[in-house]
Design a protein around this motif. Structure first.
Motif, PDB file in Angstrom:
ATOM      1  N   ALA A  58      45.631  44.106  38.285  1.00 35.39           N
ATOM      2  CA  ALA A  58      44.308  43.473  38.322  1.00 35.39           C
ATOM      3  C   ALA A  58      44.201  42.390  37.254  1.00 35.39           C
ATOM      4  CB  ALA A  58      43.218  44.525  38.131  1.00 35.39           C
ATOM      5  N   ILE A  59      44.582  42.721  36.042  1.00 40.39           N
ATOM      6  CA  ILE A  59      44.472  41.752  34.946  1.00 40.39           C
ATOM      7  C   ILE A  59      45.383  40.553  35.193  1.00 40.39           C
ATOM      8  CG2 ILE A  59      44.926  41.403  32.486  1.00 40.39           C
ATOM      9  CD1 ILE A  59      43.929  44.336  32.131  1.00 40.39           C
ATOM     10  N   GLU A  60      46.612  40.800  35.644  1.00 37.00           N
ATOM     11  CA  GLU A  60      47.539  39.696  35.917  1.00 37.00           C
ATOM     12  C   GLU A  60      46.996  38.771  37.010  1.00 37.00           C
ATOM     13  OE1 GLU A  60      52.088  38.900  37.492  1.00 37.00           O
ATOM     14  OE2 GLU A  60      51.528  40.908  36.842  1.00 37.00           O
ATOM     15  N   GLU A  61      46.510  39.351  38.086  1.00 34.84           N
ATOM     16  CA  GLU A  61      46.004  38.541  39.199  1.00 34.84           C
ATOM     17  C   GLU A  61      44.733  37.785  38.812  1.00 34.84           C
ATOM     18  OE1 GLU A  61      45.765  36.616  42.712  1.00 34.84           O
ATOM     19  OE2 GLU A  61      47.449  37.850  42.040  1.00 34.84           O
ATOM     20  N   LEU A  62      43.816  38.455  38.119  1.00 35.51           N
ATOM     21  CA  LEU A  62      42.567  37.803  37.721  1.00 35.51           C
ATOM     22  C   LEU A  62      42.823  36.687  36.711  1.00 35.51           C
ATOM     23  CD1 LEU A  62      40.373  40.997  37.485  1.00 35.51           C
ATOM     24  CD2 LEU A  62      40.201  39.197  39.220  1.00 35.51           C
ATOM     25  N   LEU A  63      43.755  36.900  35.806  1.00 38.35           N
ATOM     26  CA  LEU A  63      44.102  35.863  34.835  1.00 38.35           C
ATOM     27  C   LEU A  63      44.762  34.666  35.527  1.00 38.35           C
ATOM     28  CD1 LEU A  63      44.198  34.997  31.892  1.00 38.35           C
ATOM     29  CD2 LEU A  63      46.336  36.257  31.661  1.00 38.35           C
ATOM     30  N   SER A  64      45.660  34.940  36.458  1.00 41.27           N
ATOM     31  CA  SER A  64      46.312  33.858  37.210  1.00 41.27           C
ATOM     32  C   SER A  64      45.298  33.051  38.011  1.00 41.27           C
ATOM     33  CB  SER A  64      47.362  34.428  38.167  1.00 41.27           C
ATOM     34  OG  SER A  64      48.419  35.013  37.459  1.00 41.27           O
ATOM     35  N   THR A  65      44.369  33.746  38.655  1.00 38.88           N
ATOM     36  CA  THR A  65      43.326  33.076  39.436  1.00 38.88           C
ATOM     37  C   THR A  65      42.455  32.212  38.536  1.00 38.88           C
ATOM     38  OG1 THR A  65      43.310  34.872  41.037  1.00 38.88           O
ATOM     39  CG2 THR A  65      41.369  33.450  40.986  1.00 38.88           C
ATOM     40  N   GLY A  66      42.098  32.736  37.377  1.00 39.17           N
ATOM     41  CA  GLY A  66      41.288  31.976  36.429  1.00 39.17           C
ATOM     42  C   GLY A  66      42.006  30.736  35.925  1.00 39.17           C
ATOM     43  N   LEU A  67      43.294  30.854  35.652  1.00 36.07           N
ATOM     44  CA  LEU A  67      44.058  29.694  35.192  1.00 36.07           C
ATOM     45  C   LEU A  67      44.167  28.626  36.278  1.00 36.07           C
ATOM     46  CD1 LEU A  67      46.864  31.447  33.150  1.00 36.07           C
ATOM     47  CD2 LEU A  67      45.049  29.985  32.269  1.00 36.07           C
ATOM     48  N   ARG A  68      44.371  29.049  37.530  1.00 38.22           N
ATOM     49  CA  ARG A  68      44.419  28.077  38.636  1.00 38.22           C
ATOM     50  C   ARG A  68      43.085  27.369  38.782  1.00 38.22           C
ATOM     51  NH1 ARG A  68      47.369  32.166  41.089  1.00 38.22           N
ATOM     52  NH2 ARG A  68      45.588  32.829  42.327  1.00 38.22           N
ATOM     53  N   ALA A  69      41.990  28.115  38.679  1.00 37.00           N
ATOM     54  CA  ALA A  69      40.655  27.517  38.785  1.00 37.00           C
ATOM     55  C   ALA A  69      40.413  26.552  37.630  1.00 37.00           C
ATOM     56  CB  ALA A  69      39.586  28.609  38.806  1.00 37.00           C
ATOM     57  N   PRO A  81      35.470  42.622  26.421  1.00 37.99           N
ATOM     58  CA  PRO A  81      34.205  43.361  26.299  1.00 37.99           C
ATOM     59  C   PRO A  81      34.173  44.547  27.279  1.00 37.99           C
ATOM     60  CG  PRO A  81      33.799  41.006  26.514  1.00 37.99           C
ATOM     61  CD  PRO A  81      35.253  41.225  26.771  1.00 37.99           C
ATOM     62  N   GLU A  82      33.414  45.545  26.917  1.00 39.55           N
ATOM     63  CA  GLU A  82      33.299  46.763  27.724  1.00 39.55           C
ATOM     64  C   GLU A  82      32.909  46.467  29.174  1.00 39.55           C
ATOM     65  OE1 GLU A  82      33.403  50.875  28.414  1.00 39.55           O
ATOM     66  OE2 GLU A  82      33.924  49.843  26.553  1.00 39.55           O
ATOM     67  N   HIS A  83      31.971  45.517  29.381  1.00 44.54           N
ATOM     68  CA  HIS A  83      31.527  45.248  30.757  1.00 44.54           C
ATOM     69  C   HIS A  83      32.655  44.684  31.618  1.00 44.54           C
ATOM     70  CE1 HIS A  83      30.911  41.201  29.056  1.00 44.54           C
ATOM     71  NE2 HIS A  83      30.962  40.769  30.306  1.00 44.54           N
ATOM     72  N   LEU A  84      33.567  43.914  31.033  1.00 44.07           N
ATOM     73  CA  LEU A  84      34.692  43.400  31.813  1.00 44.07           C
ATOM     74  C   LEU A  84      35.679  44.514  32.140  1.00 44.07           C
ATOM     75  CD1 LEU A  84      35.452  39.975  30.099  1.00 44.07           C
ATOM     76  CD2 LEU A  84      34.200  40.423  32.210  1.00 44.07           C
ATOM     77  N   GLU A  85      35.924  45.392  31.186  1.00 40.74           N
ATOM     78  CA  GLU A  85      36.811  46.531  31.431  1.00 40.74           C
ATOM     79  C   GLU A  85      36.260  47.405  32.553  1.00 40.74           C
ATOM     80  OE1 GLU A  85      39.703  49.299  31.544  1.00 40.74           O
ATOM     81  OE2 GLU A  85      39.788  47.341  30.581  1.00 40.74           O
ATOM     82  N   MET A  86      34.942  47.608  32.562  1.00 34.68           N
ATOM     83  CA  MET A  86      34.324  48.410  33.618  1.00 34.68           C
ATOM     84  C   MET A  86      34.472  47.730  34.982  1.00 34.68           C
ATOM     85  SD  MET A  86      30.969  49.790  31.526  1.00 34.68           S
ATOM     86  CE  MET A  86      30.023  49.971  33.005  1.00 34.68           C
ATOM     87  N   ILE A 112      36.885  45.646  35.889  1.00 37.38           N
ATOM     88  CA  ILE A 112      38.291  45.752  36.271  1.00 37.38           C
ATOM     89  C   ILE A 112      38.583  47.161  36.792  1.00 37.38           C
ATOM     90  CG2 ILE A 112      40.660  45.760  35.384  1.00 37.38           C
ATOM     91  CD1 ILE A 112      39.710  43.455  33.478  1.00 37.38           C
ATOM     92  N   ALA A 113      38.105  48.171  36.085  1.00 34.79           N
ATOM     93  CA  ALA A 113      38.307  49.558  36.521  1.00 34.79           C
ATOM     94  C   ALA A 113      37.699  49.791  37.900  1.00 34.79           C
ATOM     95  CB  ALA A 113      37.713  50.513  35.494  1.00 34.79           C
ATOM     96  N   GLN A 114      36.544  49.198  38.159  1.00 32.99           N
ATOM     97  CA  GLN A 114      35.891  49.363  39.461  1.00 32.99           C
ATOM     98  C   GLN A 114      36.718  48.714  40.567  1.00 32.99           C
ATOM     99  OE1 GLN A 114      32.911  51.170  39.966  1.00 32.99           O
ATOM    100  NE2 GLN A 114      33.682  51.032  42.050  1.00 32.99           N
ATOM    101  N   LEU A 115      37.274  47.539  40.298  1.00 30.99           N
ATOM    102  CA  LEU A 115      38.124  46.871  41.294  1.00 30.99           C
ATOM    103  C   LEU A 115      39.345  47.719  41.633  1.00 30.99           C
ATOM    104  CD1 LEU A 115      37.959  43.209  39.949  1.00 30.99           C
ATOM    105  CD2 LEU A 115      37.011  44.043  42.116  1.00 30.99           C
TER     106      LEU A 115
END
Length: 70
Positions: free
Chosen positions: A31-42, A9-14, A16-19
């Motif tokens: 950013a996407i790789e790290e956030l996805l990895s963190t989410g999978l660990r959680a 969704p657009e809000h998630l892309e925004m 990620i871009a802000q980070l």
């Protein structure tokens, strides 16, 4: 490394871009790789959420849609 096509969704892309803009990550791919990895660990730590059982978020704290008690 395998490539994955992802639509978000657009809000998630925004967010990620802000980070990336804030310097939290070097680029969008990192950013996407790290956030996805963190989410999978959680997810592995907490396990899946059972969406079949109603919870407080669906019925409110007292069982009413518009009533919350703090």
């Amino acid at each position: 490394m395998p490539k994955v096509k992802l639509t978000v969704p657009e809000h998630l892309e925004m967010q990620i871009a802000q980070l990336v803009e804030d310097g939290e990550f070097v680029n969008r791919e990192e950013a996407i790789e790290e956030l996805l990895s963190t989410g999978l660990r959680a997810y592995k730590t907490s396990g899946p959420i059972d969406d079949d059982e109603p919870g407080f978020e669906e019925d409110g704290m007292m069982g009413h849609d518009d009533e919350y008690v703090f």
